[in-house]
Design an enzyme around this catalytic site. Structure first.
Site, PDB file in Angstrom:
ATOM      1  N   HIS A  54      18.596  53.863  64.846  1.00  0.00           N
ATOM      2  CA  HIS A  54      18.362  54.484  66.276  1.00  0.00           C
ATOM      3  C   HIS A  54      17.508  54.594  66.675  1.00  0.00           C
ATOM      4  O   HIS A  54      17.400  54.651  67.991  1.00  0.00           O
ATOM      5  CB  HIS A  54      19.418  55.493  65.931  1.00  0.00           C
ATOM      6  CG  HIS A  54      19.460  56.746  66.848  1.00  0.00           C
ATOM      7  ND1 HIS A  54      20.872  56.919  67.629  1.00  0.00           N
ATOM      8  CD2 HIS A  54      18.787  57.845  67.378  1.00  0.00           C
ATOM      9  CE1 HIS A  54      21.202  57.195  68.459  1.00  0.00           C
ATOM     10  NE2 HIS A  54      19.913  58.532  69.000  1.00  0.00           N
ATOM     11  N   HIS A 101      25.853  58.910  72.415  1.00  0.00           N
ATOM     12  CA  HIS A 101      26.140  60.159  71.347  1.00  0.00           C
ATOM     13  C   HIS A 101      27.547  60.115  70.607  1.00  0.00           C
ATOM     14  O   HIS A 101      28.435  61.043  70.716  1.00  0.00           O
ATOM     15  CB  HIS A 101      26.120  61.548  71.724  1.00  0.00           C
ATOM     16  CG  HIS A 101      24.766  62.407  71.539  1.00  0.00           C
ATOM     17  ND1 HIS A 101      24.914  63.795  71.417  1.00  0.00           N
ATOM     18  CD2 HIS A 101      23.911  62.279  71.271  1.00  0.00           C
ATOM     19  CE1 HIS A 101      23.720  63.957  70.858  1.00  0.00           C
ATOM     20  NE2 HIS A 101      22.769  63.049  70.772  1.00  0.00           N
TER      21      HIS A 101
END
Length: 753
Positions: A54, A101
């Site tokens: 990430h 998200h």
């Protein structure tokens, strides 16, 4: 510095500890080489989040480097600032970005989606830009499932509640359903803002002795190891990681927006960065590495919501509505006064050094000593060339033969029309959009004037008569990409550009959100590589450089496997004058309807083939990039000529759906004839690319055809006319306009009632 000088209170971690934190054994060895010793638990936690997929893009950066990133309008290097930045003329720039998200939304859809909205807006205003609009791209599983209904309702409410309270209009987006997203939904948030060139804030840190502040909300235990959580597959144990989901406060964010823009305007801010993934450690390391400096940070000075937080918890917390700010020494009082006015925390927690290292203290002890450069993307973070392999299904999909599918007759056309107009992938998104405030700020030009892209006027208080607008869109048909990642991603870029052009805009630049499964699966990584290659080719063709974006791997589960590869394209364009803005709705009974672009005998990967015929295996729709470019060039010139009344691209659902979408807003109808050179299902419901529907006034037909034939040399055909009522094909009424409006407008709401 020797190990004994580092105070951590825990036994030194082992390879097994590293594994539990998502650190590979070979990465653990590399960390020991970098430090010259075994890291303590806090230091290992730091590396685990900063080297997570990430944050580090370790499995993707070698391919992302190949994307086109240059143009005369680019004002920030791709991926090096909080968001992309392009010159729109007149001393102004547009900052924009899209991010995912997904994993948080899969566990807690309301907060997962809400904090996604908050995070992407912070990326914009930390550039010094005031956000003007936001979009979202949402993917869910089978809409009949109870879990999907729960996810959809939670995500939509989270986006609406946060965005509405924050005061930035949500002006559009996309919504798509497929069983591949049953476990792992995709929630991608886009935001754009405007800033004066010369007043842009940077995500950097320099100047020995300059103070480092944390501002905004207090730090809590929510979101700890969120970056690591986002870098692993969804499993049946993922709910145990609910604390990794952040909690948002839009009212706090509104205060932070105003305070942030005010301190940037003082000219005393050296650098500023949002605390998103990985929190304090991410901001301190990335800002320090940018200009080869370091920091000394006292974690006891960080305002916290819980007592007795461990140092690693403070460092890794992803509590929302926080910023790290480096300020000119001697100007601390000015910054403090501004944050006091807005009733926000503003605590000096450290200072800049020339050590190129980050030294973190707690209770007077040094608990971590790490080199900033070795933590970050482009520095010491690992970069991998993963194995990739063409999946077996790819060649299977190519074996599809249209001749094996029977064509439609008039009665079946009616059935297909009803099916498509009510299908959740095509019907009106009104049930969603009504939960969003699109008019706050009163700058949105497309709330009551539907078009293929959202258009938002640029407000300039120094120039009240300023005419320019920003057009924006998010696009990706993941079914096309799954069928052929290289071609499907070219189509995603092309449709984004086509939507902008059809709205009267000149496409400028791209941000992307690359959503894929596990990169360690060779077939998944092949999809990723092919998608990046396709994006590169298309972005070069349209001169729309990639300004940055987000890679989201590990979107897969043991039950459902990987999601469809979904490289979402966010693109902005510039509408120079209000009269260039073009809507998709028919305006007048009797206007002529033209199809620009060449039809094809093609139904591959169409909604008609996939959901009505039930054929799941077929290639991507017919597509030629040069043809697409020519059609868009023709449409842009036609709009600038003032000859067209409405413009609408042909995409999901094919020509019939495009016609219906143009007719329904003003309760008009149409009467068109099919081309006998093509199958009726292909002509009406096929999704071959590079086609645009336009309407013109009859008196302009001669000039219109002259331009298309002589000047533009674009394929075109007069296919019918606008009527007062009913949707008619080849002289037969397929459905009345009122029936179509009811099906199209209410189906989604009924599904999620």
């Amino acid at each position: 510095m020797s190990t004994t000088e580092i105070q951590d209170g825990n036994a030194l971690p082992t390879v097994e500890t590293a594994r539990k934190l998502g650190v590979l054994p070979e990465e653990f060895d590399k960390i020991k080489d970098i430090l010259g010793r075994t890291p303590n638990f806090t230091e290992l936690s730091i590396f685990s989040v900063m080297w997570s997929e990430h944050c580090s893009y370790k499995n993707s950066i070698v391919w992302l480097k190949k994307l086109p990133k240059e143009s005369d309008r680019m004002l920030a290097k791709a991926g090096e600032e909080n968001a992309g930045l392009v010159d729109i003329g007149d001393g102004l720039a547009c900052s924009f970005k899209i991010e995912s998200h997904n994993h948080p939304s899969a566990l807690e859809p309301y907060q997962g989606a809400a904090t996604g909205v908050g995070g992407i807006n912070r990326d914009i205003f930390t550039m010094g830009a005031r956000p003007i609009a936001q979009l979202n791209s949402l993917r869910f599983g089978n809409p009949e499932l109870a879990k999907t209904k729960w996810l959809v309702k939670g995500v939509v409410k989270g986006i609406g509640d946060y965005g509405n309270a924050f005061g930035i209009p949500t002006v559009g987006g996309e919504l798509f359903f497929d069983e591949s997203y049953n476990t792992n939904p995709l929630v991608n948030a886009f935001s754009a803002g405007i800033v004066e060139i010369g007043k842009v804030a940077k995500a950097t840190s320099y100047g020995v002795g300059n103070p480092v502040f944390i501002v905004g909300s207090a730090t809590g235990k929510d979101g700890i190891h969120g970056a690591t959580f986002a870098s692993e597959d969804i499993t049946d144990k993922s709910n145990e990681k609910l604390p990794a989901v952040q909690v948002g406060d839009p009212f706090m964010e509104k205060l932070l927006l105003e305070a942030t823009l005010e301190i940037i305007a003082t000219g005393h801010v050296i650098g500023i960065q949002d605390m998103g993934a990985a929190g304090i450690i991410c901001s301190t390391s990335e800002m320090s590495a940018k200009d080869a400096h370091g920091m000394i940070i006292d974690l006891d000075k960080v305002p916290t919501r819980q007592a007795n937080m461990h140092g690693w918890e403070i460092l890794l917390s992803e509590s929302q509505e926080r910023m790290l700010v480096v300020v000119e020494k001697g100007k601390e009082g000015i910054i403090q006064e501004i944050f006091d006015k807005w009733d926000l925390h503003c605590a000096q927690i450290g200072e800049v050094t020339d050590s190129k290292r980050l030294h973190f203290y707690q209770h007077g002890n040094l608990i971590a000593d790490v080199p900033a450069h070795d933590l970050v993307l482009g520095g010491g973070a690992p970069q991998y060339h993963r194995e990739y392999r063409e999946p077996a299904y790819f060649q299977e999909f190519k074996k599809f033969e249209i001749s094996e599918i029977k064509d439609v007759d008039t009665e079946e056309i009616k059935k297909v029309a009803t099916h498509l107009l009510s299908h959740p992938n095509i019907c009106s998104r009104q049930w969603v959009s009504q939960q969003y405030d699109s008019m706050v700020g009163t700058a949105t030009r497309t709330t009551n004037s539907p078009s293929d892209a959202a258009v938002v006027r640029i407000r300039d208080i120094k120039r009240p008569d300023y005419e320019k607008s920003i057009a924006m869109t998010v696009d990706c048909n993941a079914r096309y990409v799954n069928a052929d990642p290289f071609v499907g991603t070219q189509i995603a870029v092309s449709e984004a550009a086509r939507n902008l052009v059809c709205s009267g805009a000149e496409p400028l630049a791209v941000t992307n959100n690359l959503n894929f499964g596990n990169p360690y699966v060779p077939e998944v990584y092949w999809q990723f590589v092919e998608a990046v290659k396709g994006m590169s080719v298309a972005c070069l063709k349209f001169s729309t450089p990639v300004t940055g974006g987000n890679v989201s791997f590990y979107n897969q589960s043991s039950d459902d496997g990987p999601v469809f590869p979904t490289p979402t394209i966010g693109m902005i364009g510039l509408v120079e004058k209000p009269e260039h803005q073009t809507s998709l709705d028919f305006k007048n009974d009797g206007d002529l309807i033209y199809l620009i672009g060449a039809p094809k005998n093609d139904i591959a990967s169409s909604e008609y083939l996939y959901s009505f015929r039930g054929v799941k295996k077929s290639p991507a729709p017919a597509f030629d990039l040069d043809e697409e470019f020519s059609v868009q060039a023709a449409i842009r010139k036609l709009i600038l000529s003032g000859l067209v009344v409405s413009v609408h691209d042909v995409s999901d659902g094919g020509l019939f759906v495009a016609l219906a979408e143009s007719a329904m807003p003003s309760t008009l109808g149409f009467e068109v004839s099919t081309d006998t050179n093509f199958r009726k299902d292909a002509y009406l419901f096929g999704e071959s690319q590079s086609r645009v529907l336009v309407s013109i006034k009859p008196e302009n037909q001669g000039e219109f055809q002259r331009m298309l034939g002589a000047d533009l040399k674009a394929p075109h055909a007069l296919i019918g006319k606008v009527t007062g009522a009913d949707l008619m094909i080849d002289g037969q009424t397929i459905i009345s306009t009122s029936e179509a409006q009811d099906l199209f407008g209410t189906s989604l709401g009924k599904l999620f009632a």
